[in-house]
Design a protein around this motif. Structure first.
Motif, PDB file in Angstrom:
ATOM      1  N   SER A 375       0.810  -1.219   0.000  1.00 50.89           N
ATOM      2  CA  SER A 375       0.000   0.000   0.000  1.00 50.89           C
ATOM      3  C   SER A 375       0.844   1.269   0.000  1.00 50.89           C
ATOM      4  O   SER A 375       2.011   1.276   0.407  1.00 50.89           O
ATOM      5  N   TYR A 376       0.179   2.337  -0.435  1.00 52.91           N
ATOM      6  CA  TYR A 376       0.732   3.681  -0.316  1.00 52.91           C
ATOM      7  C   TYR A 376       1.018   4.042   1.141  1.00 52.91           C
ATOM      8  O   TYR A 376       1.794   4.959   1.416  1.00 52.91           O
ATOM      9  N   ASP A 377       0.337   3.372   2.071  1.00 51.49           N
ATOM     10  CA  ASP A 377       0.496   3.738   3.487  1.00 51.49           C
ATOM     11  C   ASP A 377       1.834   3.273   4.057  1.00 51.49           C
ATOM     12  O   ASP A 377       2.106   3.429   5.257  1.00 51.49           O
ATOM     13  N   GLY A 378       2.700   2.694   3.212  1.00 51.06           N
ATOM     14  CA  GLY A 378       4.035   2.290   3.648  1.00 51.06           C
ATOM     15  C   GLY A 378       4.099   0.942   4.321  1.00 51.06           C
ATOM     16  O   GLY A 378       5.098   0.617   4.965  1.00 51.06           O
ATOM     17  N   THR A 379       3.044   0.131   4.155  1.00 49.76           N
ATOM     18  CA  THR A 379       3.024  -1.176   4.805  1.00 49.76           C
ATOM     19  C   THR A 379       2.804  -2.303   3.813  1.00 49.76           C
ATOM     20  O   THR A 379       2.214  -2.118   2.743  1.00 49.76           O
ATOM     21  N   CYS A 380       3.269  -3.480   4.216  1.00 53.15           N
ATOM     22  CA  CYS A 380       2.914  -4.744   3.573  1.00 53.15           C
ATOM     23  C   CYS A 380       2.238  -5.580   4.656  1.00 53.15           C
ATOM     24  O   CYS A 380       2.780  -5.715   5.756  1.00 53.15           O
ATOM     25  N   ARG A 381       1.069  -6.127   4.361  1.00 54.38           N
ATOM     26  CA  ARG A 381       0.309  -6.856   5.372  1.00 54.38           C
ATOM     27  C   ARG A 381       0.035  -8.280   4.919  1.00 54.38           C
ATOM     28  O   ARG A 381      -0.191  -8.530   3.730  1.00 54.38           O
ATOM     29  N   ILE A 382       0.042  -9.191   5.871  1.00 52.36           N
ATOM     30  CA  ILE A 382      -0.260 -10.604   5.623  1.00 52.36           C
ATOM     31  C   ILE A 382      -1.599 -10.914   6.293  1.00 52.36           C
ATOM     32  O   ILE A 382      -1.833 -10.516   7.436  1.00 52.36           O
ATOM     33  N   ASN A 387     -10.852 -15.363   7.356  1.00 49.89           N
ATOM     34  CA  ASN A 387     -11.370 -14.773   8.598  1.00 49.89           C
ATOM     35  C   ASN A 387     -11.274 -13.248   8.575  1.00 49.89           C
ATOM     36  O   ASN A 387     -11.513 -12.596   9.593  1.00 49.89           O
ATOM     37  N   SER A 388     -10.894 -12.699   7.402  1.00 48.57           N
ATOM     38  CA  SER A 388     -10.733 -11.247   7.243  1.00 48.57           C
ATOM     39  C   SER A 388      -9.839 -10.663   8.340  1.00 48.57           C
ATOM     40  O   SER A 388     -10.070  -9.555   8.834  1.00 48.57           O
ATOM     41  N   ALA A 389      -8.813 -11.436   8.713  1.00 50.01           N
ATOM     42  CA  ALA A 389      -7.969 -11.033   9.843  1.00 50.01           C
ATOM     43  C   ALA A 389      -6.552 -10.725   9.382  1.00 50.01           C
ATOM     44  O   ALA A 389      -5.957 -11.484   8.597  1.00 50.01           O
ATOM     45  N   GLU A 390      -5.998  -9.633   9.901  1.00 49.67           N
ATOM     46  CA  GLU A 390      -4.603  -9.290   9.632  1.00 49.67           C
ATOM     47  C   GLU A 390      -3.710 -10.093  10.572  1.00 49.67           C
ATOM     48  O   GLU A 390      -3.883 -10.061  11.790  1.00 49.67           O
ATOM     49  N   ILE A 391      -2.722 -10.799  10.002  1.00 46.56           N
ATOM     50  CA  ILE A 391      -1.813 -11.616  10.809  1.00 46.56           C
ATOM     51  C   ILE A 391      -0.589 -10.818  11.231  1.00 46.56           C
ATOM     52  O   ILE A 391      -0.154 -10.864  12.377  1.00 46.56           O
ATOM     53  N   SER A 392      -0.024 -10.079  10.278  1.00 47.59           N
ATOM     54  CA  SER A 392       1.178  -9.297  10.583  1.00 47.59           C
ATOM     55  C   SER A 392       1.296  -8.125   9.625  1.00 47.59           C
ATOM     56  O   SER A 392       0.619  -8.077   8.587  1.00 47.59           O
ATOM     57  N   LYS A 393       2.195  -7.203  10.004  1.00 52.56           N
ATOM     58  CA  LYS A 393       2.361  -5.983   9.214  1.00 52.56           C
ATOM     59  C   LYS A 393       3.837  -5.605   9.174  1.00 52.56           C
ATOM     60  O   LYS A 393       4.505  -5.542  10.208  1.00 52.56           O
ATOM     61  N   ILE A 394       4.342  -5.362   7.965  1.00 52.56           N
ATOM     62  CA  ILE A 394       5.701  -4.851   7.780  1.00 52.56           C
ATOM     63  C   ILE A 394       5.590  -3.361   7.476  1.00 52.56           C
ATOM     64  O   ILE A 394       4.858  -2.964   6.565  1.00 52.56           O
ATOM     65  N   GLU A 395       6.286  -2.541   8.225  1.00 54.28           N
ATOM     66  CA  GLU A 395       6.199  -1.097   8.052  1.00 54.28           C
ATOM     67  C   GLU A 395       7.528  -0.547   7.537  1.00 54.28           C
ATOM     68  O   GLU A 395       8.564  -0.692   8.192  1.00 54.28           O
ATOM     69  N   LEU A 396       7.463   0.105   6.363  1.00 56.49           N
ATOM     70  CA  LEU A 396       8.664   0.722   5.801  1.00 56.49           C
ATOM     71  C   LEU A 396       8.627   2.248   5.892  1.00 56.49           C
ATOM     72  O   LEU A 396       9.663   2.894   5.812  1.00 56.49           O
ATOM     73  N   GLY A 397       7.445   2.825   6.026  1.00 54.36           N
ATOM     74  CA  GLY A 397       7.330   4.274   6.134  1.00 54.36           C
ATOM     75  C   GLY A 397       7.223   4.986   4.793  1.00 54.36           C
ATOM     76  O   GLY A 397       6.889   6.170   4.732  1.00 54.36           O
ATOM     77  N   LYS A 398       7.528   4.246   3.700  1.00 53.31           N
ATOM     78  CA  LYS A 398       7.363   4.784   2.352  1.00 53.31           C
ATOM     79  C   LYS A 398       6.569   3.784   1.525  1.00 53.31           C
ATOM     80  O   LYS A 398       6.497   2.602   1.866  1.00 53.31           O
ATOM     81  N   THR A 399       5.992   4.269   0.433  1.00 52.38           N
ATOM     82  CA  THR A 399       5.100   3.435  -0.374  1.00 52.38           C
ATOM     83  C   THR A 399       5.684   2.061  -0.654  1.00 52.38           C
ATOM     84  O   THR A 399       6.818   1.934  -1.119  1.00 52.38           O
ATOM     85  N   SER A 427       8.871 -17.562   7.511  1.00 54.75           N
ATOM     86  CA  SER A 427       8.585 -18.924   7.982  1.00 54.75           C
ATOM     87  C   SER A 427       7.526 -18.881   9.073  1.00 54.75           C
ATOM     88  O   SER A 427       6.673 -19.770   9.179  1.00 54.75           O
ATOM     89  N   ASN A 428       7.585 -17.835   9.898  1.00 52.91           N
ATOM     90  CA  ASN A 428       6.539 -17.562  10.874  1.00 52.91           C
ATOM     91  C   ASN A 428       5.774 -16.348  10.356  1.00 52.91           C
ATOM     92  O   ASN A 428       6.264 -15.222  10.417  1.00 52.91           O
ATOM     93  N   LEU A 429       4.584 -16.579   9.837  1.00 55.52           N
ATOM     94  CA  LEU A 429       3.826 -15.490   9.209  1.00 55.52           C
ATOM     95  C   LEU A 429       3.482 -14.375  10.187  1.00 55.52           C
ATOM     96  O   LEU A 429       3.271 -13.235   9.784  1.00 55.52           O
ATOM     97  N   GLU A 430       3.426 -14.704  11.450  1.00 57.51           N
ATOM     98  CA  GLU A 430       3.062 -13.698  12.441  1.00 57.51           C
ATOM     99  C   GLU A 430       4.230 -12.778  12.793  1.00 57.51           C
ATOM    100  O   GLU A 430       4.019 -11.682  13.325  1.00 57.51           O
ATOM    101  N   LYS A 431       5.459 -13.215  12.477  1.00 61.28           N
ATOM    102  CA  LYS A 431       6.625 -12.412  12.835  1.00 61.28           C
ATOM    103  C   LYS A 431       7.647 -12.403  11.687  1.00 61.28           C
ATOM    104  O   LYS A 431       8.690 -13.070  11.750  1.00 61.28           O
ATOM    105  N   PRO A 432       7.368 -11.665  10.602  1.00 61.64           N
ATOM    106  CA  PRO A 432       8.344 -11.560   9.518  1.00 61.64           C
ATOM    107  C   PRO A 432       9.645 -10.936  10.029  1.00 61.64           C
ATOM    108  O   PRO A 432       9.624  -9.980  10.822  1.00 61.64           O
TER     109      PRO A 432
END
Length: 627
Positions: A375-382, A387-399, A427-432
């Motif tokens: 996303s433009y919001d600077g994140t990649c999400r798994i 279950n429409s549930a977010e497991i984890s989020k990688i934050e880069l701060g830029k698109t 390997s652990n989707l909850e903790k990239p």
């Protein structure tokens, strides 16, 4: 039907649904039996061009206005299927110049008319008397129009009337006193058409725009530009507060969503400018008239048109992809949402919410149980999408522009506006966990892909492609040839790849040697969408020119060229079987296409290559399974 001798400026469908009434520059009014397309009556009394024809709700009267400065009221004998020709009941005289438009009050007791002399009148049409004069202005604010008045309409409560014209103003008047109450400024040239629904006014102009106004505040809420010439006609789609039908001198009619500003449909067929377009009472047809001397009756099913929007993203659809098990496809949008669809029912099953800006891509993990988005919001999400549930989020701060996961589902590579490729252990989707970054590009990295050996390829806004060691940080190859942004990289057989670019080309490379094997030229604009069929025999590209091109991957020959979208094609995805592909676009549409397995020609039942109707898609799929 073409029973007029000159341009047709006004048309209406009778409320009984059997006849079309039209008026033209030949000074005749025609009544045509719409299912037979035969003229039932043709009559005249006006001595100059007829601009508009209107009917009472019970079809007992026809009203016409003309450049002969009059309004005429015609009595209709509806007995015996309108066998008798309408008779002239009354002529309303008082205008000093051409009468451009007329509009009946909500209670149908009064009629509003406007002319080229900057004047409007409200009439008691039964008595034939003028009740209120809307005077010519004096170039001072809130005084009236200072040039020809081209269109008019009533407020739903009948207490206000609206006029608009060649001075680019829309004016709201008190219908009892004729006093100016508000002026709406925004159009830059003539205002030619208006429509009101609730507290929303929509207007069309020679400045080619459709503008949306809030009647309570007087504010301009949205400007929509899709037509390339004058917008001569505008009306609301029946039973909708959000969509309007427009007609233009560009020879098209369009259905526009006035809330999100997107175009939903384009209706073509006229060979001249469209002067008037409106719906039949049952909303099954559009009645339109044109400079090509014809009136047309176009069947359009509003419920199916709604289905064409395919899941109701309210913004640009950025990306689409299929799951490996062929059960699902996914779409991402500028509306910040992600939707997961059942492939063979085309039903939206899950919505993934959480991003705070445009979602640039959405893909499934190889196991088809999870999804990942950028996303433009600077994140990649798994996501656990079921279950429409977010497991984890990688934050880069830029698109974050794009991400790819290796076949073993242990690594994720992320292309971003940091100018780097970020590699993560998932390997652990909850903790990239970040493993390393790859540096070398000199601008945003827009795409990244794992090859079969877990090495990486990347494409950038710096117009280069780079081939990286997946276990270290070494750049093995820098590939140059494109002259602008690289949008996508797709693998072909062996060491070959296909890339698409803002330079309007698709190129085929040997990525290990860096040599360009072919340049595919067939788009006139940038090519942001690219896909390859599972057998690697075909390349499918989609452009900002709204064109889909199908290329032979071995020869580079353009096999087919299809059109269906009305906006920039953003993404293409081919199903696992290679039988169908999906394209998504700025027009907020998802389109499903089918190719045969013999030269990938279109199946006979898809003459245009476009499936716009979800029910037709279901029939198609069922027929294939039955076969």
């Amino acid at each position: 039907y073409t029973h007029h001798d000159y341009e047709v400026y006004g048309c209406s469908n009778t409320n009984c649904g059997y006849y079309i009434v039209s008026g033209a520059r030949d000074m005749y009014i025609n009544i045509v039996a719409q299912y037979e397309m035969a003229v039932r009556h043709r009559f005249k009394a006006h001595t100059s061009t007829i601009m508009r024809v209107k009917l009472l709700k019970d079809d007992s009267k026809i009203f016409s206005c003309s450049f002969d400065k009059t309004i005429k009221v015609w009595d209709v004998d509806k007995s015996d299927n309108w066998k008798a020709q309408p008779t002239l009941e009354r002529t309303l005289e008082g205008h000093g110049s051409w009468v451009y438009d007329i509009c009946l009050s909500p209670d149908e007791e009064k009629i509003l008319s406007v002319d080229s002399g900057s004047v409007g009148y409200i009439w008691d049409w039964k008595a034939g008397t003028q009740l209120v004069t809307l005077p010519k202005g004096s170039h001072s604010a809130m005084s009236g129009h200072t040039d020809a008045v081209r269109c008019c309409c009533w407020a739903p409560d009948g207490k206000k009337v609206f006029t608009a014209g060649q001075d680019s103003l829309i004016i709201m008047w008190d219908a009892e006193t004729g006093a100016v109450e508000r002026e709406f400024e925004g159009h830059t040239t003539y205002v030619l058409s208006m429509a009101i629904k609730g507290t929303t006014l929509v207007s069309g102009s020679t400045d080619k725009t459709v503008r949306v106004w809030d009647l309570e505040t007087g504010s301009l809420e949205r400007t929509i530009l899709y037509h390339s010439k004058n917008v001569e006609s505008v009306c609301f789609v029946p039973n909708s507060n959000d969509r309007v039908l427009t007609g233009s001198l560009d020879k098209t009619m369009r259905i526009l969503n006035i809330r999100n500003g997107l175009q939903e449909n384009v209706i073509e067929g006229h060979t001249g400018g469209v002067y008037c377009a409106n719906f039949s009472p049952d909303a099954r047809f559009i009645v339109s008239c044109s400079a090509d001397k014809s009136c047309k009756l176009t069947k359009i099913e509003i419920d199916k048109l709604e289905q064409n929007r395919r899941g109701f993203h309210t913004g640009i659809i950025w990306y689409t992809s299929f799951s490996k098990d062929n059960k699902w496809y996914i779409t991402s949008s500028s509306d910040m949402s992600v939707r997961v669809w059942e492939y063979y029912t085309y039903n939206s099953k899950y919505t993934l919410s959480g991003h705070t800006s445009h979602v640039t891509t959405a893909n499934f993990m190889p196991d088809s149980e999870y999804a990942y988005t950028t996303s433009y919001d600077g994140t990649c999400r798994i996501w656990d999408f079921k279950n429409s549930a977010e497991i984890s989020k990688i934050e880069l701060g830029k698109t974050c522009w794009y991400a790819d996961v290796n076949p073993s589902q242990t690594k994720l590579a992320l292309a971003s506006a940091t100018w780097k490729i970020h590699l993560y252990d998932i390997s652990n989707l909850e903790k990239p966990t970040e493993l390393r970054t790859y540096e070398g590009h000199t601008y945003d990295v827009l795409c990244v892909a794992f090859d079969k050996d877990d090495n990486l390829l990347s494409g950038s806004s710096d117009s280069s492609i780079r081939y990286w060691d997946g276990r270290g940080e070494t750049c093995w190859q820098t590939i140059k040839g494109h002259t602008s942004i690289i949008y996508h990289i797709k693998f072909l057989h062996g060491d070959r790849i296909a890339t698409s670019s803002m330079d309007s080309t698709v190129r085929i490379w040997n990525y290990k040697t860096g040599s360009c094997e072919n340049i595919l030229q067939g788009h006139s604009h940038p090519v942001p969408a690219l896909a390859v069929t599972p057998d690697k025999k075909l390349i499918i590209s989609g452009g900002q020119d709204s064109v889909l091109n199908i290329w032979n991957a071995d020869t580079g020959i353009l096999e087919h060229q299809w059109r269906g979208h009305r906006g920039w094609i953003r993404s293409i995805a081919v199903d696992v079987d290679g039988e169908r592909f999906i394209s998504v676009s700025d027009d907020a549409m998802v389109k499903v296409w089918k190719v045969s397995n013999m030269l990938y020609n279109l199946a006979p039942y898809l003459k245009t290559g476009v499936v716009d109707d979800a029910n037709e898609v279901r029939k198609l799929v069922k027929a294939d399974f039955a076969a």
